[in-house]
Design an enzyme around this catalytic site. Structure first.
Site, mmCIF file in Angstrom:
data_model
loop_
_atom_site.group_PDB
_atom_site.id
_atom_site.type_symbol
_atom_site.label_atom_id
_atom_site.label_comp_id
_atom_site.label_asym_id
_atom_site.label_seq_id
_atom_site.Cartn_x
_atom_site.Cartn_y
_atom_site.Cartn_z
ATOM 1 C CG HIS A 67 -0.114 -0.489 2.716
ATOM 2 N ND1 HIS A 67 0.166 0.949 2.931
ATOM 3 C CD2 HIS A 67 -0.156 -1.233 3.710
ATOM 4 C CE1 HIS A 67 1.092 0.176 4.280
ATOM 5 N NE2 HIS A 67 0.537 -0.328 4.456
ATOM 6 N N GLY A 125 1.810 3.065 2.402
ATOM 7 C CA GLY A 125 2.750 3.285 2.952
ATOM 8 C C GLY A 125 3.929 2.897 3.155
ATOM 9 C CG HIS A 126 4.057 -1.707 1.969
ATOM 10 N ND1 HIS A 126 3.140 -1.928 2.416
ATOM 11 C CD2 HIS A 126 4.613 -2.217 3.199
ATOM 12 C CE1 HIS A 126 2.342 -2.796 2.890
ATOM 13 N NE2 HIS A 126 3.302 -3.223 3.727
ATOM 14 C CD GLN A 146 6.859 -10.964 10.429
ATOM 15 O OE1 GLN A 146 7.676 -10.742 10.223
ATOM 16 N NE2 GLN A 146 6.359 -9.524 11.169
ATOM 17 C CD GLU A 206 9.039 7.627 12.236
ATOM 18 O OE1 GLU A 206 8.205 8.158 12.316
ATOM 19 O OE2 GLU A 206 10.618 8.118 12.216
ATOM 20 C CG ASP A 261 5.057 -1.783 11.922
ATOM 21 O OD1 ASP A 261 4.320 -2.490 12.473
ATOM 22 O OD2 ASP A 261 5.001 -1.684 10.412
ATOM 23 C CB VAL A 307 2.014 6.317 5.196
ATOM 24 C CG1 VAL A 307 1.212 6.821 3.561
ATOM 25 C CG2 VAL A 307 3.139 6.176 4.395
ATOM 26 C CB SER A 350 -1.560 -5.650 5.519
ATOM 27 O OG SER A 350 -0.861 -4.970 4.016
HETATM 28 P P1 AMP Z 1 4.842 -4.579 6.728
HETATM 29 O O1 AMP Z 1 4.417 -5.492 5.325
HETATM 30 O O2 AMP Z 1 3.103 -4.643 6.621
HETATM 31 O O3 AMP Z 1 5.445 -6.289 7.482
HETATM 32 O O4 AMP Z 1 5.103 -3.044 6.299
HETATM 33 C C1 AMP Z 1 6.528 -3.409 5.575
HETATM 34 C C2 AMP Z 1 7.460 -2.018 5.852
HETATM 35 O O5 AMP Z 1 6.062 -0.840 5.830
HETATM 36 C C3 AMP Z 1 6.958 -2.142 7.453
HETATM 37 O O6 AMP Z 1 8.630 -1.375 7.893
HETATM 38 C C4 AMP Z 1 6.591 -1.537 8.254
HETATM 39 O O7 AMP Z 1 6.884 -0.470 9.459
HETATM 40 C C5 AMP Z 1 6.290 -0.437 7.083
HETATM 41 N N1 AMP Z 1 5.023 0.249 6.681
HETATM 42 C C6 AMP Z 1 3.403 -1.116 6.744
HETATM 43 N N2 AMP Z 1 2.451 0.363 7.384
HETATM 44 C C7 AMP Z 1 3.022 1.840 7.398
HETATM 45 C C8 AMP Z 1 2.521 2.447 7.264
HETATM 46 N N3 AMP Z 1 1.335 2.939 6.738
HETATM 47 N N4 AMP Z 1 3.634 3.951 7.538
HETATM 48 C C9 AMP Z 1 4.902 3.667 7.324
HETATM 49 N N5 AMP Z 1 5.678 2.843 7.250
HETATM 50 C C10 AMP Z 1 4.291 1.260 7.309
#
Ligand code: AMP
Length: 293
Positions: free
Chosen positions: A34, A36-37, A61, A148, A150, A176, A186
């Site tokens: 999304h 954010g990524h 995890q 940030e 997480d 984001v 997600s």
């Molecule tokens: P994930 O796919 O959920 O493991 O996330 C992969 C990376 O994207 C991790 O470093 C998350 O912290 C970051 N991430 C996920 N959602 C957001 C968001 N809304 N804003 C900023 N970073 C995000």
């Protein structure tokens, strides 16, 4: 954009890039990309010659009974989203390649994995640290970006890099958000339309706490109480925790005299959501504030 699906191929490519003196930036993800990524990738792109992302839903995890099987896997769409952002390599290893049957070594970052999500997701940060160390060893990045959103994960990774003398720079990216403030995730797609509307309460009350902090309330307890009460007004929101922690050590804070983070986790229906907000004067917070104006 090249897709690499095996560990030996990725290792060889990383070694070749390093030999040629190329800088590698890296964004690890679990896919289902999304905005954010994609923002993390946009941040990573100008920091190096080659941008590598990984897409891997890491079983280590996910604690028993969590959403590993249900986690959305959207590989083809993820590729379509990555290319325009300038991703050079998508590393998407097979589970059996990263965790062969005789796999038995894990990494535990002791103190900062405790508290917050660590208290409710046993083994989660061990799984995160282990996969990230493996990915770092395979991808050989000079710099890696983590969100940030997480926040505890970011601190765990920074601690691991320091403690194990890893030669990679870790940078955080501000959370984001959707237009209505909900942190992108997600897992938001698990929410029904009604739950999705209710979920806006999380950031609304984090912001209110920050506002009160700004007006001079520097005790954590009343700020936590305010957020808990605000969330509890909606009986469909089950609070797991709301707490305030030192930004670096993640130790719980009573008097906020140094930059701190207020973090929360809730369940809305079957969906677990987390969010946080910075309290105090750190650079990232000022960046976030500017964006919100
Ligand atoms: P994930 O796919 O959920 O493991 O996330 C992969 C990376 O994207 C991790 O470093 C998350 O912290 C970051 N991430 C996920 N959602 C957001 C968001 N809304 N804003 C900023 N970073 C995000």
């Amino acid at each position: 954009m090249r897709v690499i699906k095996t560990v030996p191929e990725m290792s060889e490519e990383a070694a070749r890039l390093r030999r040629e003196g190329k800088r590698i930036s890296f964004v690890p993800t679990m896919g289902n990309l999304h905005e954010g990524h994609l923002s993390l990738m946009r941040m990573a792109k100008p920091l190096a010659d080659v941008l590598v992302i990984s897409i891997f839903v890491n079983p280590l995890q996910f604690e028993p009974g969590s959403d590993f099987d249900a986690y959305p896997r959207t590989f083809e769409e993820d590729l379509k989203k990555s290319e325009p952002v300038g991703v050079d390599i998508v590393f998407a290893p097979m589970e059996s390649d990263l965790y062969p049957e005789d796999f038995q070594t894990t990494v535990e970052v002791a103190e900062v994995s405790k508290g917050l999500c660590g208290d409710f997701r046993p083994g989660h940060f061990k799984g995160v640290a282990t996969v990230v160390l493996k990915l770092f060893n395979i991808v050989q990045p000079h710099v890696a970006i983590f969100g940030e959103k997480d926040y505890q994960q970011l601190v765990v990774i920074k601690r691991m890099v320091k403690d194990l003398n890893l030669n990679v720079e870790i940078r955080g990216h501000p959370t984001v958000r959707e237009k209505d403030g909900l942190a992108m995730s997600s897992r938001n797609q698990y929410l029904s339309p009604d739950e999705r509307r209710r979920a806006t309460r999380l950031y609304r009350f984090l912001k209110l706490a920050k506002e009160h902090y700004g007006k001079g309330e520097h005790k954590a307890a009343p700020l936590i109480r305010m957020v808990k009460e605000g969330l509890a007004e909606d009986s469909s929101i089950k609070v797991e925790y709301v707490s305030v922690h030192d930004l670096e050590t993640l130790k719980p804070v009573d008097d906020i005299v140094r930059p701190a983070v207020m973090a929360l986790a809730v369940h809305i229906g079957k969906t677990r959501l987390i969010d946080n907000i910075f309290l105090g004067n750190n650079l990232t917070q000022r960046r976030n504030d500017r964006k919100e104006q």
